[in-house]
Scaffold this motif. Sequence first.
Motif, PDB file in Angstrom:
ATOM      1  N   LYS A  37      14.600   6.523  -5.189  1.00  0.00           N
ATOM      2  CA  LYS A  37      14.258   8.042  -5.224  1.00  0.00           C
ATOM      3  C   LYS A  37      12.775   8.409  -5.488  1.00  0.00           C
ATOM      4  CE  LYS A  37      15.503  12.770  -7.090  1.00  0.00           C
ATOM      5  NZ  LYS A  37      14.124  12.979  -7.933  1.00  0.00           N
ATOM      6  N   VAL A  38      11.857   7.978  -4.667  1.00  0.00           N
ATOM      7  CA  VAL A  38      10.429   7.961  -4.944  1.00  0.00           C
ATOM      8  C   VAL A  38       9.621   8.760  -4.191  1.00  0.00           C
ATOM      9  CG1 VAL A  38      10.541   5.474  -6.001  1.00  0.00           C
ATOM     10  CG2 VAL A  38      10.469   6.058  -3.716  1.00  0.00           C
ATOM     11  N   PRO A  39       8.400   8.997  -4.255  1.00  0.00           N
ATOM     12  CA  PRO A  39       7.350   9.589  -3.367  1.00  0.00           C
ATOM     13  C   PRO A  39       7.199   8.605  -2.140  1.00  0.00           C
ATOM     14  CG  PRO A  39       6.278   8.988  -5.355  1.00  0.00           C
ATOM     15  CD  PRO A  39       7.561   8.974  -5.603  1.00  0.00           C
ATOM     16  N   LEU A  40       7.021   9.234  -0.954  1.00  0.00           N
ATOM     17  CA  LEU A  40       6.642   8.479   0.304  1.00  0.00           C
ATOM     18  C   LEU A  40       5.128   8.770   0.552  1.00  0.00           C
ATOM     19  CD1 LEU A  40       9.823   9.125   2.336  1.00  0.00           C
ATOM     20  CD2 LEU A  40       9.305   7.383   0.732  1.00  0.00           C
ATOM     21  N   ILE A  41       4.194   7.905   0.582  1.00  0.00           N
ATOM     22  CA  ILE A  41       3.038   8.039   0.796  1.00  0.00           C
ATOM     23  C   ILE A  41       2.311   7.516   1.931  1.00  0.00           C
ATOM     24  CG2 ILE A  41       0.644   7.905  -0.340  1.00  0.00           C
ATOM     25  CD1 ILE A  41       3.383   7.109  -2.653  1.00  0.00           C
ATOM     26  N   VAL A  42       1.566   8.285   2.736  1.00  0.00           N
ATOM     27  CA  VAL A  42       0.659   7.811   3.608  1.00  0.00           C
ATOM     28  C   VAL A  42      -0.595   8.695   3.755  1.00  0.00           C
ATOM     29  CG1 VAL A  42       2.019   9.368   5.157  1.00  0.00           C
ATOM     30  CG2 VAL A  42       0.703   7.444   6.339  1.00  0.00           C
ATOM     31  N   PHE A  43      -1.597   8.087   3.518  1.00  0.00           N
ATOM     32  CA  PHE A  43      -3.010   8.543   3.359  1.00  0.00           C
ATOM     33  C   PHE A  43      -2.863  10.013   2.720  1.00  0.00           C
ATOM     34  CE2 PHE A  43      -3.540   6.009   7.084  1.00  0.00           C
ATOM     35  CZ  PHE A  43      -4.634   5.492   6.817  1.00  0.00           C
ATOM     36  N   ALA A  44      -3.165  11.284   3.172  1.00  0.00           N
ATOM     37  CA  ALA A  44      -3.314  12.336   2.362  1.00  0.00           C
ATOM     38  C   ALA A  44      -1.773  12.905   2.141  1.00  0.00           C
ATOM     39  CB  ALA A  44      -3.916  13.326   2.961  1.00  0.00           C
ATOM     40  N   THR A  45      -0.761  12.472   2.855  1.00  0.00           N
ATOM     41  CA  THR A  45       0.591  12.791   2.671  1.00  0.00           C
ATOM     42  C   THR A  45       1.450  12.268   1.714  1.00  0.00           C
ATOM     43  OG1 THR A  45       0.781  13.375   5.100  1.00  0.00           O
ATOM     44  CG2 THR A  45       2.759  13.263   4.091  1.00  0.00           C
ATOM     45  N   VAL A  46       2.204  13.287   0.871  1.00  0.00           N
ATOM     46  CA  VAL A  46       3.258  12.589  -0.105  1.00  0.00           C
ATOM     47  C   VAL A  46       4.276  13.569  -0.025  1.00  0.00           C
ATOM     48  CG1 VAL A  46       3.583  12.382  -2.719  1.00  0.00           C
ATOM     49  CG2 VAL A  46       1.285  11.818  -1.787  1.00  0.00           C
ATOM     50  N   GLU A  47       5.325  12.810   0.323  1.00  0.00           N
ATOM     51  CA  GLU A  47       6.764  13.825   0.300  1.00  0.00           C
ATOM     52  C   GLU A  47       7.827  12.704  -0.373  1.00  0.00           C
ATOM     53  OE1 GLU A  47       6.918  16.499   1.638  1.00  0.00           O
ATOM     54  OE2 GLU A  47       5.078  16.743   2.807  1.00  0.00           O
ATOM     55  N   ALA A  60      -1.333  -6.334   7.516  1.00  0.00           N
ATOM     56  CA  ALA A  60      -0.731  -5.215   7.816  1.00  0.00           C
ATOM     57  C   ALA A  60       0.715  -5.352   7.888  1.00  0.00           C
ATOM     58  CB  ALA A  60      -1.071  -4.896   9.444  1.00  0.00           C
ATOM     59  N   GLY A  61       1.126  -6.496   8.354  1.00  0.00           N
ATOM     60  CA  GLY A  61       2.774  -6.700   7.985  1.00  0.00           C
ATOM     61  C   GLY A  61       3.312  -6.540   6.759  1.00  0.00           C
ATOM     62  N   GLN A  62       2.444  -6.228   5.620  1.00  0.00           N
ATOM     63  CA  GLN A  62       2.942  -6.297   4.205  1.00  0.00           C
ATOM     64  C   GLN A  62       2.975  -4.748   3.754  1.00  0.00           C
ATOM     65  OE1 GLN A  62       3.994  -9.064   2.644  1.00  0.00           O
ATOM     66  NE2 GLN A  62       3.207  -9.820   4.326  1.00  0.00           N
ATOM     67  N   LEU A  63       2.438  -3.894   4.832  1.00  0.00           N
ATOM     68  CA  LEU A  63       2.635  -2.534   4.372  1.00  0.00           C
ATOM     69  C   LEU A  63       4.090  -1.910   4.825  1.00  0.00           C
ATOM     70  CD1 LEU A  63      -0.599  -1.466   5.964  1.00  0.00           C
ATOM     71  CD2 LEU A  63      -0.192  -2.246   3.637  1.00  0.00           C
ATOM     72  N   SER A  64       4.338  -0.901   4.171  1.00  0.00           N
ATOM     73  CA  SER A  64       5.654  -0.032   4.503  1.00  0.00           C
ATOM     74  C   SER A  64       5.355   1.034   5.549  1.00  0.00           C
ATOM     75  CB  SER A  64       6.161   0.460   3.176  1.00  0.00           C
ATOM     76  OG  SER A  64       7.326   1.356   3.454  1.00  0.00           O
ATOM     77  N   TRP A  65       5.604   0.607   6.828  1.00  0.00           N
ATOM     78  CA  TRP A  65       5.129   1.221   7.628  1.00  0.00           C
ATOM     79  C   TRP A  65       6.423   2.294   8.140  1.00  0.00           C
ATOM     80  CZ3 TRP A  65       0.587   1.513   9.935  1.00  0.00           C
ATOM     81  CH2 TRP A  65      -0.134   0.763   9.715  1.00  0.00           C
ATOM     82  N   GLY A  66       7.467   2.051   7.593  1.00  0.00           N
ATOM     83  CA  GLY A  66       8.613   2.835   8.006  1.00  0.00           C
ATOM     84  C   GLY A  66       8.387   3.928   6.708  1.00  0.00           C
ATOM     85  N   SER A  67       8.044   3.817   5.577  1.00  0.00           N
ATOM     86  CA  SER A  67       7.999   5.030   4.689  1.00  0.00           C
ATOM     87  C   SER A  67       6.818   6.070   5.273  1.00  0.00           C
ATOM     88  CB  SER A  67       7.697   4.577   3.177  1.00  0.00           C
ATOM     89  OG  SER A  67       6.361   3.773   3.262  1.00  0.00           O
ATOM     90  N   ALA A  68       5.853   5.202   5.803  1.00  0.00           N
ATOM     91  CA  ALA A  68       4.836   6.296   6.423  1.00  0.00           C
ATOM     92  C   ALA A  68       5.245   7.080   7.622  1.00  0.00           C
ATOM     93  CB  ALA A  68       3.707   5.100   6.993  1.00  0.00           C
ATOM     94  N   VAL A  69       6.097   6.447   8.453  1.00  0.00           N
ATOM     95  CA  VAL A  69       6.728   7.313   9.471  1.00  0.00           C
ATOM     96  C   VAL A  69       7.811   8.378   9.028  1.00  0.00           C
ATOM     97  CG1 VAL A  69       8.391   7.167  11.426  1.00  0.00           C
ATOM     98  CG2 VAL A  69       6.592   5.442  11.296  1.00  0.00           C
ATOM     99  N   LEU A  70       8.237   8.162   7.876  1.00  0.00           N
ATOM    100  CA  LEU A  70       9.345   9.139   7.261  1.00  0.00           C
ATOM    101  C   LEU A  70       8.466  10.187   6.577  1.00  0.00           C
ATOM    102  CD1 LEU A  70      12.301   9.864   6.907  1.00  0.00           C
ATOM    103  CD2 LEU A  70      12.393   8.395   4.891  1.00  0.00           C
TER     104      LEU A  70
END
Length: 576
Positions: A295-305, A177-187
């Motif tokens: 400048k990339v998409p941020l992804i968390v499950f169904a969300t892409v921004e 879990a520590g290898q995941l981008s939790w910050g990009s998921a929050v954003l």
Amino acid sequence: AEDRILETYINNLSEGAPNAIYGHLQDAGFLYVARMLGGTKLDPTLISALVERWRPETHTFHLPWGECTITLEDVSLQLGLPVDGEVVTGPVLSADWSATCEQLLGKVPNKFKGSRIEMKWLEDNFKTIEASASDVEKEQFARAFILKLIGGLLMPDKSRNLVHLRWLLLLTNLKEAGQLSWGSAVLATLYREMCRATQPEKAKIGGCMLLLQSWAWYRLPFLRPRVDLPYEFPLVIWWNNPARHSGIPTELEDIRLALDQQTEEEFVWMPYANPRIQECIPVEFLANRNIWQVKVPLIVFATVEMHESNRVMRQFGCMQRIPSSPQKLDDLHNIDLRGRLEEDWSSFHQKYIEIWQRRYDYLPTREPFLTLELATSPDYMDWFRHNGKPYLLSALERSRQRHRRRQRRGPINPRSGEHVAGRSTSTPASHGEPIVLQPPGAYFVQPPPTIPYYVSMLPATSMYPVPLTTLTFYPESAYATPYNYPLMVPQTPPTTFFYLGGSSLQPPTHIKGDVRCATRTQTQSSTKEGDEVGDQHGRAREDEDEDDEESPTQTVRQNPRRARHLPNCDTHSGHQ
């Protein structure tokens, strides 16, 4: 504009993380964010005023002086979350949630609401843990604590009291879990919630409102409360128990007016360049600053921004040019978890995940500007006024007088009896601190503690040559110089062969000491000469220009000007 105040939600932690689970929180990447205890309250009026400025197509706020937004840099430093990692995605459903909770939490909730459980159940069942507990029990407690962080502070939904168990599945192995981008998921979650909140019929907003509010307070000094405490990391906890006073606009119409009447000097483009802030940031969060600008998409499950960093280059100390058209992801805005719980999101968003995996190929062009007047290209502001929405109110409404907060005065000078110009030592101001601009480049290496915040250390390769000499800006208020523009002091990056040691944050001695002392010596000498001339002629001509006092042709007036002797150099040292 309609006076709509959004309902916001925050579930502050009443108890901090026990020492027994610190190691497991660090493995999962949640050690620093676990310091976010209770004390900070949300300001729904401020948040509603910011949402009015939000543009879903660009993920930026539109203000009179251009675009700005919350970036991966803000998530990293405000919350202390990792941002350079793998995408936060995976399965959403479990074959048996009771068995999953029994294995990963050691306890089973009394009831499930679909795939969610109540936050209150977590609070009641995971209050304390003994230091003598087994390692398995400590891991289970750490997972429950992280669930409370996610459901209460970082990514709360509009249910207000539930947290989805899909996050628990990602915490099966805490080191992974520590290898995941939790910050990009929050954003990404915050972007999605703000885009939805722009719809007039919406009454609630989810996501990390604490991050949004803290971002605004650090960058909009005229809207923030006063805090008389040293900075702490993560930076968001600095606002615990702030002091309110009458200088802050609290009504929606007053905040709208304050934002519309804002000048560029009132917006803090680079708040984290403040040396006092840098002192409290762990070095690992400054080791790779390129990730903040991709400048990339941020992804968390169904969300892409999309992370539109190229539209806010001034926040990274670079020139802002007219940006390219934003990538349209309108179809993805309508996709969420509802009715698609069995979807394999890692396959569904595969093309966007591949872009994230090659994120360093999508760094925008970075051009450091040499003067503040060159922070934007000559055609940018005309383009923005034509294509953006810099003002929310009409010209007549903007003409109303706005009450401004007075600058806090320092102690009275014992010699002159005058107030020494100063500011609160706890206020993160952009003026009065060295602002170091960053040259273009790629990957950063671990910087020594003396390296300024925005100086990149680049490898000397054919693609990324050794950078040019960096310019450090020491604003006027830092050394009380008589000029109207910052002093530009060349600073050689420590990676070059010309670096002879010392910190580039240290003020130039020839400016702070010799020149200012010499200037006073000359002024005092000139004043004495003027006194002698006045004694010889009986009366001296009074003029604002000191050079005229030494002129041989002086008109006589009845009341000669009294000689004013400046104090010694040590009584008016530059304020940091």
